[in-house]
Write a protein that holds these residues in place. Structure first.
Motif, mmCIF file in Angstrom:
data_model
loop_
_atom_site.group_PDB
_atom_site.id
_atom_site.type_symbol
_atom_site.label_atom_id
_atom_site.label_comp_id
_atom_site.label_asym_id
_atom_site.label_seq_id
_atom_site.Cartn_x
_atom_site.Cartn_y
_atom_site.Cartn_z
ATOM 1 N N UNK A 73 48.799 39.909 31.535
ATOM 2 C CA UNK A 73 47.795 38.909 31.896
ATOM 3 C C UNK A 73 47.085 38.390 30.667
ATOM 4 N N UNK A 74 46.541 37.204 30.808
ATOM 5 C CA UNK A 74 45.685 36.595 29.789
ATOM 6 C C UNK A 74 44.382 36.256 30.498
ATOM 7 N N UNK A 75 43.398 37.097 30.322
ATOM 8 C CA UNK A 75 42.153 36.904 31.051
ATOM 9 C C UNK A 75 41.390 35.667 30.576
ATOM 10 N N UNK A 76 41.610 35.264 29.339
ATOM 11 C CA UNK A 76 40.919 34.072 28.827
ATOM 12 C C UNK A 76 41.411 32.802 29.513
ATOM 13 N N UNK A 77 42.661 32.850 29.988
ATOM 14 C CA UNK A 77 43.236 31.697 30.686
ATOM 15 C C UNK A 77 43.299 31.917 32.196
ATOM 16 N N UNK A 78 42.899 33.098 32.632
ATOM 17 C CA UNK A 78 43.000 33.465 34.052
ATOM 18 C C UNK A 78 44.432 33.297 34.567
ATOM 19 N N UNK A 79 45.339 33.860 33.800
ATOM 20 C CA UNK A 79 46.761 33.772 34.134
ATOM 21 C C UNK A 79 47.394 35.160 34.104
ATOM 22 N N UNK A 80 48.440 35.344 34.879
ATOM 23 C CA UNK A 80 49.272 36.525 34.740
ATOM 24 C C UNK A 80 50.732 36.101 34.707
ATOM 25 N N UNK A 81 51.538 36.907 34.032
ATOM 26 C CA UNK A 81 52.883 36.501 33.679
ATOM 27 C C UNK A 81 53.901 37.544 34.099
ATOM 28 N N UNK A 82 55.047 37.054 34.545
ATOM 29 C CA UNK A 82 56.189 37.898 34.885
ATOM 30 C C UNK A 82 57.284 37.680 33.862
ATOM 31 N N UNK A 83 57.841 38.768 33.378
ATOM 32 C CA UNK A 83 59.050 38.693 32.570
ATOM 33 C C UNK A 83 60.113 39.586 33.205
ATOM 34 N N UNK A 84 61.286 39.017 33.416
ATOM 35 C CA UNK A 84 62.415 39.751 33.987
ATOM 36 C C UNK A 84 63.584 39.601 33.023
#
Length: 119
Positions: A73-84
């Motif tokens: 996650x990037x809390x500064x951007x309020x985003x979370x990311x998936x990597x597969x």
């Protein structure tokens, strides 16, 4: 009103790493006690839970995908990311991000994004 929006490439080549981002608006991803999840639906099949990142930053993964999955996650951007990683055509699916209150109650979903694995 919480909104989730998936973004990322729609086409990935076999053996590459699929990377998707979920941008959240209307609520912080660090707010107690929400879990932020990735779910996918392959064509003609049911929903498959892939993993989650908690408000605390703790991560949880499906046992069947754990070796290939990473959620951050990037809390500064309020985003979370998936990597597969090491994707194959069997990873072709519509990928959704979602929020749950506690562990089991899903209350908000993104619209989903189609990812096709093909050379």
């Amino acid at each position: 009103q919480v909104q989730l929006q998936e973004s990322g490439p729609g086409l990935v080549k076999p053996s590459q790493t699929l990377s998707l981002t979920c941008t959240v608006s209307g609520g912080s991803i660090t707010m107690n006690y929400y879990y932020w999840r990735w779910i996918r639906q392959p064509p003609g099949k049911g929903l498959e839970w892939m993993g989650a990142i908690a408000y605390s930053g703790s991560t949880y993964y499906s046992p069947s995908l754990k070796s290939r999955t990473s959620i951050s996650r990037d809390t500064s951007k309020n985003q979370f990311t998936l990597q597969l990683s090491s994707v194959t055509p069997e990873d072709t699916a519509v990928y959704y991000c979602a929020r749950s209150t506690g562990w089991a109650t899903y209350d908000y979903w993104g619209q989903g994004t189609q990812v096709t694995v093909s050379s």
